[in-house]
Structures are given as C-alpha cells and as structure tokens.
Design a protein around this motif. Structure first.
Motif, PDB file in Angstrom:
ATOM      1  N   ALA A  31       5.440   7.022  11.756  1.00 11.68           N
ATOM      2  CA  ALA A  31       5.957   7.502  10.469  1.00 11.68           C
ATOM      3  C   ALA A  31       6.890   6.474   9.853  1.00 11.68           C
ATOM      4  O   ALA A  31       6.810   6.170   8.652  1.00 11.68           O
ATOM      5  CB  ALA A  31       6.667   8.841  10.654  1.00 11.68           C
ATOM      6  N   ALA A  32       7.773   5.906  10.660  1.00  7.87           N
ATOM      7  CA  ALA A  32       8.712   4.891  10.162  1.00  7.87           C
ATOM      8  C   ALA A  32       7.968   3.626   9.740  1.00  7.87           C
ATOM      9  O   ALA A  32       8.282   3.020   8.707  1.00  7.87           O
ATOM     10  CB  ALA A  32       9.752   4.575  11.229  1.00  7.87           C
ATOM     11  N   LEU A  34       4.885   3.359   8.669  1.00  8.72           N
ATOM     12  CA  LEU A  34       4.169   3.604   7.411  1.00  8.72           C
ATOM     13  C   LEU A  34       5.107   3.466   6.218  1.00  8.72           C
ATOM     14  O   LEU A  34       4.747   2.869   5.197  1.00  8.72           O
ATOM     15  CB  LEU A  34       3.534   4.993   7.417  1.00  8.72           C
ATOM     16  CG  LEU A  34       2.224   5.134   8.177  1.00  8.72           C
ATOM     17  CD1 LEU A  34       1.854   6.603   8.328  1.00  8.72           C
ATOM     18  CD2 LEU A  34       1.105   4.360   7.494  1.00  8.72           C
ATOM     19  N   ARG A  35       6.305   3.990   6.331  1.00 14.09           N
ATOM     20  CA  ARG A  35       7.271   3.896   5.234  1.00 14.09           C
ATOM     21  C   ARG A  35       7.699   2.444   4.993  1.00 14.09           C
ATOM     22  O   ARG A  35       7.827   2.004   3.853  1.00 14.09           O
ATOM     23  CB  ARG A  35       8.461   4.795   5.497  1.00 14.09           C
ATOM     24  CG  ARG A  35       8.091   6.272   5.410  1.00 14.09           C
ATOM     25  CD  ARG A  35       9.197   7.187   5.902  1.00 14.09           C
ATOM     26  NE  ARG A  35       8.737   8.563   6.001  1.00 14.09           N
ATOM     27  CZ  ARG A  35       8.847   9.464   5.034  1.00 14.09           C
ATOM     28  NH1 ARG A  35       9.404   9.140   3.887  1.00 14.09           N
ATOM     29  NH2 ARG A  35       8.393  10.686   5.215  1.00 14.09           N
ATOM     30  N   THR A  36       7.870   1.698   6.079  1.00 14.84           N
ATOM     31  CA  THR A  36       8.196   0.275   5.960  1.00 14.84           C
ATOM     32  C   THR A  36       7.048  -0.482   5.317  1.00 14.84           C
ATOM     33  O   THR A  36       7.248  -1.322   4.436  1.00 14.84           O
ATOM     34  CB  THR A  36       8.527  -0.313   7.344  1.00 14.84           C
ATOM     35  OG1 THR A  36       9.670   0.366   7.876  1.00 14.84           O
ATOM     36  CG2 THR A  36       8.808  -1.799   7.271  1.00 14.84           C
ATOM     37  N   LEU A  38       4.819   0.702   3.324  1.00 14.84           N
ATOM     38  CA  LEU A  38       4.736   1.103   1.921  1.00 14.84           C
ATOM     39  C   LEU A  38       5.606   0.183   1.060  1.00 14.84           C
ATOM     40  O   LEU A  38       5.178  -0.292   0.003  1.00 14.84           O
ATOM     41  CB  LEU A  38       5.177   2.562   1.780  1.00 14.84           C
ATOM     42  CG  LEU A  38       4.910   3.267   0.468  1.00 14.84           C
ATOM     43  CD1 LEU A  38       3.413   3.413   0.222  1.00 14.84           C
ATOM     44  CD2 LEU A  38       5.565   4.632   0.482  1.00 14.84           C
ATOM     45  N   LEU A  39       6.814  -0.086   1.531  1.00 14.42           N
ATOM     46  CA  LEU A  39       7.712  -0.986   0.799  1.00 14.42           C
ATOM     47  C   LEU A  39       7.175  -2.420   0.781  1.00 14.42           C
ATOM     48  O   LEU A  39       7.247  -3.107  -0.240  1.00 14.42           O
ATOM     49  CB  LEU A  39       9.111  -0.958   1.410  1.00 14.42           C
ATOM     50  CG  LEU A  39       9.846   0.358   1.282  1.00 14.42           C
ATOM     51  CD1 LEU A  39      11.169   0.306   2.041  1.00 14.42           C
ATOM     52  CD2 LEU A  39      10.091   0.706  -0.180  1.00 14.42           C
ATOM     53  N   ALA A  65      -0.160   4.571   1.209  1.00 11.02           N
ATOM     54  CA  ALA A  65       0.336   5.839   0.659  1.00 11.02           C
ATOM     55  C   ALA A  65      -0.521   7.008   1.142  1.00 11.02           C
ATOM     56  O   ALA A  65       0.008   8.057   1.544  1.00 11.02           O
ATOM     57  CB  ALA A  65       0.358   5.781  -0.868  1.00 11.02           C
ATOM     58  N   LEU A  68       0.172   7.663   4.863  1.00  9.78           N
ATOM     59  CA  LEU A  68       1.437   8.385   5.033  1.00  9.78           C
ATOM     60  C   LEU A  68       1.272   9.843   4.626  1.00  9.78           C
ATOM     61  O   LEU A  68       1.737  10.752   5.322  1.00  9.78           O
ATOM     62  CB  LEU A  68       2.547   7.726   4.220  1.00  9.78           C
ATOM     63  CG  LEU A  68       3.919   8.393   4.264  1.00  9.78           C
ATOM     64  CD1 LEU A  68       4.447   8.509   5.694  1.00  9.78           C
ATOM     65  CD2 LEU A  68       4.898   7.626   3.379  1.00  9.78           C
ATOM     66  N   GLU A  72       1.629  13.223   7.016  1.00 13.46           N
ATOM     67  CA  GLU A  72       2.547  14.308   6.672  1.00 13.46           C
ATOM     68  C   GLU A  72       1.814  15.592   6.282  1.00 13.46           C
ATOM     69  O   GLU A  72       2.445  16.572   5.870  1.00 13.46           O
ATOM     70  CB  GLU A  72       3.473  13.868   5.533  1.00 13.46           C
ATOM     71  CG  GLU A  72       4.409  12.732   5.899  1.00 13.46           C
ATOM     72  CD  GLU A  72       5.467  13.122   6.916  1.00 13.46           C
ATOM     73  OE1 GLU A  72       5.696  14.337   7.128  1.00 13.46           O
ATOM     74  OE2 GLU A  72       6.077  12.210   7.520  1.00 13.46           O
TER      75      GLU A  72
END
Length: 104
Positions: A31-32, A34-36, A38-39, A65, A68, A72
């Motif tokens: 999860a972390a 994927l967020r990294t 994304l940026l 996106a 992720l 979720e």
C-alpha cells in the motif's frame, strides 16, 4: 533502495543479461509503495517532454492509480462515478482558471 516495479520487469531485465533481485511486498508495504509510485509517476508526467512521452507517463500514472484503487477495493466504475460527481459539483478544468488569491 528499491521501488515498486511492474510484474514483467524482472523477466525483461534478465533477458537483457542483467541481474535484478526482487521480493514480494507485504500488505502494508505494498500500500505504501503504491502511494510512493503514484507520486513518482505524477512527477514523471509533469516533466514529460512531448505528447508521446506524456502519453506514456499518463498511462503509467493511470496503471498505478487503478492498482491502488483495486488494492483499496475501489472499482474503476466508482472512480469514474466520483469524477462525474465532482465535475457536477465543482466543475472541471476546461476554463483553465488559476487562483491568484484566496482569503477565508
């Protein structure tokens, strides 16, 4: 330092005669990551020079996106519904408006 990569990247790297080490991420790590990612993809889209490069980076951004969202439990349909709702309530970016000042 590592980073999240697409599933076929190790195969491609090895076919080119290079060495790569990978490991599967746990739930929280994924999860972390994927967020990294994304940026990272958003920065690459921002910096893309030319239409072809921008298209490639936007496709990468969309892929991350959607990955992720899937993680979720959010569907592509839900994203599109939310996009439409936000467009109805707040508009879109067709007007090219840029805030130069805001006070509350």
């Amino acid at each position: 330092m590592g980073k999240l990569i697409r599933d076929r990247v190790p195969e491609i790297v090895r076919e080119l005669g290079h060495h790569i080490e990978v490991r599967e991420l746990g739930e929280d790590e994924y999860a972390a990551a994927l967020r990294t990612k994304l940026l990272e993809e958003a920065r690459e889209a921002r910096d893309a020079a030319g239409r072809a490069a921008l298209l490639e980076e936007l496709a990468d951004l969309a892929e991350v996106a959607f990955a992720l969202a899937q993680y979720e439990g959010i569907t592509e349909a839900e994203i599109l519904q939310q996009r439409a709702a936000k467009n109805r309530s707040h508009g879109n970016f067709d007007g090219r408006l840029f805030s130069t000042s805001y006070r509350s």
